[in-house]
Structure formats: structure tokens, C-alpha cells
Enzyme design. Structure first.
Site, PDB file in Angstrom:
ATOM      1  N   TRP A  13      38.248 -72.329  -4.992  1.00 16.50           N
ATOM      2  CA  TRP A  13      37.940 -72.779  -6.349  1.00 16.50           C
ATOM      3  C   TRP A  13      36.474 -73.188  -6.385  1.00 16.50           C
ATOM      4  O   TRP A  13      35.820 -73.308  -5.336  1.00 16.50           O
ATOM      5  CB  TRP A  13      38.853 -73.922  -6.770  1.00 16.50           C
ATOM      6  CG  TRP A  13      38.940 -75.053  -5.801  1.00 16.50           C
ATOM      7  CD1 TRP A  13      37.988 -76.001  -5.539  1.00 16.50           C
ATOM      8  CD2 TRP A  13      40.041 -75.335  -4.922  1.00 16.50           C
ATOM      9  NE1 TRP A  13      38.433 -76.849  -4.565  1.00 16.50           N
ATOM     10  CE2 TRP A  13      39.682 -76.472  -4.166  1.00 16.50           C
ATOM     11  CE3 TRP A  13      41.286 -74.746  -4.712  1.00 16.50           C
ATOM     12  CZ2 TRP A  13      40.539 -77.021  -3.207  1.00 16.50           C
ATOM     13  CZ3 TRP A  13      42.123 -75.290  -3.753  1.00 16.50           C
ATOM     14  CH2 TRP A  13      41.749 -76.416  -3.028  1.00 16.50           C
ATOM     15  N   ARG A  36      36.097 -76.008   3.559  1.00 17.09           N
ATOM     16  CA  ARG A  36      37.037 -75.470   4.544  1.00 17.09           C
ATOM     17  C   ARG A  36      38.187 -76.376   4.921  1.00 17.09           C
ATOM     18  O   ARG A  36      39.036 -75.987   5.721  1.00 17.09           O
ATOM     19  CB  ARG A  36      36.265 -75.063   5.812  1.00 17.09           C
ATOM     20  CG  ARG A  36      35.486 -73.804   5.642  1.00 17.09           C
ATOM     21  CD  ARG A  36      34.660 -73.494   6.868  1.00 17.09           C
ATOM     22  NE  ARG A  36      33.380 -74.187   6.872  1.00 17.09           N
ATOM     23  CZ  ARG A  36      32.580 -74.279   7.926  1.00 17.09           C
ATOM     24  NH1 ARG A  36      32.950 -73.758   9.076  1.00 17.09           N
ATOM     25  NH2 ARG A  36      31.415 -74.905   7.836  1.00 17.09           N
ATOM     26  N   GLU A  50      27.786 -74.861  -8.036  1.00 21.09           N
ATOM     27  CA  GLU A  50      27.592 -73.406  -7.932  1.00 21.09           C
ATOM     28  C   GLU A  50      27.270 -72.826  -9.307  1.00 21.09           C
ATOM     29  O   GLU A  50      26.482 -71.896  -9.441  1.00 21.09           O
ATOM     30  CB  GLU A  50      28.850 -72.731  -7.385  1.00 21.09           C
ATOM     31  CG  GLU A  50      29.240 -73.174  -5.987  1.00 21.09           C
ATOM     32  CD  GLU A  50      30.466 -72.419  -5.506  1.00 21.09           C
ATOM     33  OE1 GLU A  50      31.587 -72.947  -5.679  1.00 21.09           O
ATOM     34  OE2 GLU A  50      30.312 -71.292  -4.990  1.00 21.09           O
ATOM     35  N   CYS A  67      30.422 -72.443   4.298  1.00 24.71           N
ATOM     36  CA  CYS A  67      31.375 -72.940   3.294  1.00 24.71           C
ATOM     37  C   CYS A  67      31.659 -74.430   3.473  1.00 24.71           C
ATOM     38  O   CYS A  67      32.106 -74.868   4.535  1.00 24.71           O
ATOM     39  CB  CYS A  67      32.675 -72.135   3.381  1.00 24.71           C
ATOM     40  SG  CYS A  67      33.957 -72.741   2.259  1.00 24.71           S
TER      41      CYS A  67
HETATM   42  N1  ARG Z   1      28.569 -69.207  -5.329  1.00 23.44           N
HETATM   43  C1  ARG Z   1      29.380 -68.145  -5.868  1.00 23.44           C
HETATM   44  C2  ARG Z   1      29.410 -68.237  -7.392  1.00 23.44           C
HETATM   45  O1  ARG Z   1      28.854 -69.135  -7.936  1.00 23.44           O
HETATM   46  C3  ARG Z   1      30.803 -68.187  -5.337  1.00 23.44           C
HETATM   47  C4  ARG Z   1      30.959 -68.255  -3.827  1.00 23.44           C
HETATM   48  C5  ARG Z   1      32.313 -68.781  -3.383  1.00 23.44           C
HETATM   49  N2  ARG Z   1      32.559 -70.090  -3.912  1.00 23.44           N
HETATM   50  C6  ARG Z   1      33.690 -70.790  -3.757  1.00 23.44           C
HETATM   51  N3  ARG Z   1      33.776 -71.943  -4.318  1.00 23.44           N
HETATM   52  N4  ARG Z   1      34.705 -70.326  -3.044  1.00 23.44           N
HETATM   53  O2  ARG Z   1      30.006 -67.454  -8.075  1.00 23.44           O
END
Ligand code: ARG
Length: 365
Positions: A243, A74, A248, A71
Site C-alpha cells: 500500500w 517490510r 510517495e 523498501c
Molecule cells: N513509489 C511508487 C509510486 O509512487 C510505488 C513503489 C512501491 N510503493 C509501495 N508503497 N509499495 O507509485
């Protein structure tokens, strides 16, 4: 007579004590440590398990985030809100608490990191099961020759929910129901109320036609397929969220060829030549898709972060951890963002990794 019969599923005493030592040392409560450790050893010998105090649970859930070497986000691990719902074990109540989790986390768009901890595994009873891999996920409907609809990552849960009687509308962004097995209950599905699922329609700041693609994404990534491990106890039902970082969504969920696979459609919209790789149409489409994601979340007032900002924050976190005398375990291949990797400072160095506890660990699918 066998005094200390080892029970199946019994908690490892030494792991429990190691956790308590760390908890007491870090929370400045060293004086209380010996009595608590004795009591926990005794409780484990008698019952095969033990109960965390609310303070231990809160600390454990936060440190589990701090120890998550994949992550990048953090820096704010101390701010995690911990909802102690260990007393909740029926499917219907778990679903209702997940909905409440989403409301508290969504917070009208100012997303807050939250974890909800349900009953742990124990020698007497297995923990409840949340079958979703995230609380909010889009359905995936497979089609012939790659002509499916929706999110391929949602296909397994779509299949399971459908088998249990749920009926999807066959759209590209159908929010899946929760599928929950309460303690000692069969799996059941529960629709998420629309007002608990904040979504952002995607537009582009300069390309008016982008909105015509009809894309959207949800505000809160709430991972629900990882087991929270603290001091030898396992909490398989412990959904948590932070968030989003834009990549992602824009460089993975909407772009991966085994997800929404949208780079060709975005490239067409941009009028790029997709027959020649050397035009870098994929790269240019990916950048514009990511611009659209960040722009749209901002415009909608929904918390999101970009990978340049987050990379810098991660390095401050790392420095802070080192000042506190701790190693910050990190997995380079996950920390480095999937877009413009070498333009972020996290690319240009190596990290120590370690599989520490407490942690959130993947459960077998
Ligand atoms: N990578 C995943 C997604 O796109 C979420 C994982 C957690 N991501 C976060 N920003 N806490 O749905």
C-alpha cells in the site's frame, strides 16, 4: 561425448541449491532437503531448468520482499499473498489475471499486499512481458516548453500504447492500458476496467479550494517492471503491490519537477510568496500537499501510511530480523523519507546493505 553441455539460459545449479537450503532451513523441513536437492540438480542437468513447488514459490516471493533493501514497508513481508499463475502465458489471460490481481489487492480499499507470478524465463521459451512499469499508471502527453499533460513518467508507455492503436483522452489522469506480450505473441494493449482501478480524489481538511485543483491518485501501487529472482529462476512477469506511504504521492509523484510539478500551484493556493526561496514556500506547499493525500485516502477508506509511523515500523522490523539472526539489508538513501527526513528515526543511523537473493530486481528499460 559432452555429458553436461551448458545450455544458454540454463539455471545455475548451485544457486538453486542455495535457495533450497535456505527454504528448508527456515521452513523447518530439513528432513526433506537432501532428496529435493538431488531431484532439482537432476532436473536442471536434464532440462536446463527446474520448477518450484508452490511452497517454494510462496516462500521465495516473500523472502524477495524481505530482501528488498529499498523498501521501508517490510514489516509485513510474511503476509504477502502469492498468486501462482505460472501456467498462464497468453497476453489476454495475463491481462485478465492482472485485473484480478488489482481486485484482490484493492479489496474495497483495505489494500492487501499481493504478487502474481507468471511463467518464468526458460531455455525453451522466453517469459511473457508486461510493458507497464506499474499496473496502474497515468498517461503522459508531452507538450512544447514543458507544457505537457499528465504524468511524464507515463510517457514511454503512452507512446507505446498509442503506437499499438490505443487512444488517450489527453487528460491529466488518464489510466493507461496494460501492454502485454504473451509468450510468442506480439505486444497488445488491454484497457483496465474502471471498477478494477480505485482512485481517490484529493481534498484538504482545512483548505476548501484545494479540491478545485482536481487532483487524484490511485489506491494500489503495483510494480510490474521488476524481475522476481528465486533460486536461479527468473520471473520477469511478476507484478507485486503493497500500500502507499503518503510521501510517495505527495512528496514525489505530485511534487517532483519531472512529474506533476505541483508545488507552485499549491503555494499559490496557500497565498505564499514564491519569488523568495527563503519563505520556504516549497516546503510549506509540500507539507500541505502531503496532508491532503493522507486526509483524502483516510476519508475514502483506502489504506495508506504516513512516514513517521512507517519509519518506526521499519525499525521494529529491523530489530525483529536481527533477533532472527539475519541481517536486514537496507539502502539509507531509499529508506529515509523525502519529507521531514530528520524528524523520523530512520534518518539517524546507518544500515548494512547487501544484494541478496531471492529478490525483485530491476529489468533493463
Ligand atoms: N513509489 C511508487 C509510486 O509512487 C510505488 C513503489 C512501491 N510503493 C509501495 N508503497 N509499495 O507509485
Amino acid at each position: 561425448m559432452l555429458l553436461f553441455r551448458s545450455r544458454s539460459g540454463s539455471v545455475d545449479e548451485d544457486e538453486a541449491v542455495r535457495f533450497l537450503e535456505e527454504f528448508h532451513a527456515e521452513s523447518g523441513a530439513a528432513a526433506r532437503a537432501p532428496a529435493r536437492q538431488r531431484a532439482v540438480r537432476e532436473e536442471i542437468r536434464r532440462t536446463g531448468t527446474y520448477r518450484h513447488t508452490p511452497e517454494e514459490l510462496e516462500y521465495g516471493a516473500r523472502v524477495a520482499w524481505r530482501n528488498s533493501s529499498r523498501c521501508i514497508g517490510r514489516l509485513y513481508w510474511r503476509s504477502l499473498r502469492v498468486r501462482d499463475r505460472r501456467g498462464v502465458s497468453s497476453g489476454a489471460e495475463i491481462a485478465a489475471e492482472c485485473v484480478e490481481h488489482l481486485r484482490e489487492a484493492t479489496n474495497g480499499g483495505r489494500v492487501r499486499p499481493v504478487v502474481t507470478v507468471f511463467a518464468p524465463d526458460g531455455p525453451e521459451a522466453r517469459a511473457p512481458v508486461i510493458h507497464n512499469d506499474q499496473l496502474i499508471r497515468y498517461a503522459g502527453y508531452p507538450g512544447h516548453l514543458g507544457a505537457g499533460t499528465g504524468d511524464p513518467a507515463g510517457e514511454p508507455l503512452t507512446r507505446l500504447a498509442t503506437r499499438l492503436g490505443w487512444r488517450g483522452r489527453g487528460g491529466a489522469f488518464d489510466v493507461l492500458p496494460l501492454v502485454v506480450e504473451g509468450r510468442g505473441e506480439p505486444a497488445r494493449w488491454f484497457d483496465l476496467p474502471a471498477d478494477a482501478v480505485l482512485e481517490v480524489p484529493l481534498g484538504h481538511p482545512e483548505l476548501a479550494a484545494f479540491a478545485g485543483l482536481g487532483l487524484r491518485w490511485y489506491a494500489v501501487p503495483a510494480v510490474s517492471n521488476m524481475t522476481l529472482e528465486i533460486g536461479g529462476l527468473r520471473y520477469p512477469a511478476a507484478p507485486f503491490n503493497g500500500w502507499y506511504m503518503g510521501t510517495e504521492i505527495g512528496a514525489r509523484n505530485l511534487a517532483d519537477t519531472d512529474r506533476y510539478d505541483l508545488l507552485p500551484a499549491v503555494a499559490d493556493l496557500l497565498g505564499l510568496d514564491t519569488r523568495d526561496e527563503a519563505t520556504l514556500w516549497r516546503d510549506r506547499a509540500m507539507v500541505e500537499l502531503n496532508v491532503a493525500v493522507l486526509h483524502s485516502f483516510r476519508k475514502a477508506g483506502v489504506t495508506i501510511t504516513d512516514h513517521h509511523t512507517e519509519a518506526r515500523r521499519f525499525l521494529s522490523h529491523l530489530a525483529r530480523e536481527e533477533r532472527a539472526g539475519r541481517v536486514c539489508p537496507a539502502d539509507w538513501s531509499w529508506i529515509v523519507p523525502p519529507l521531514s527526513a530528520s524528524a523520523t528515526p530512520v534518518f539517524h543511523r546507518l544500515y548494512q546493505d547487501a544484494d541478496l537473493r531471492p529478490n525483485y530486481v530491476h529489468r533493463a528499460p
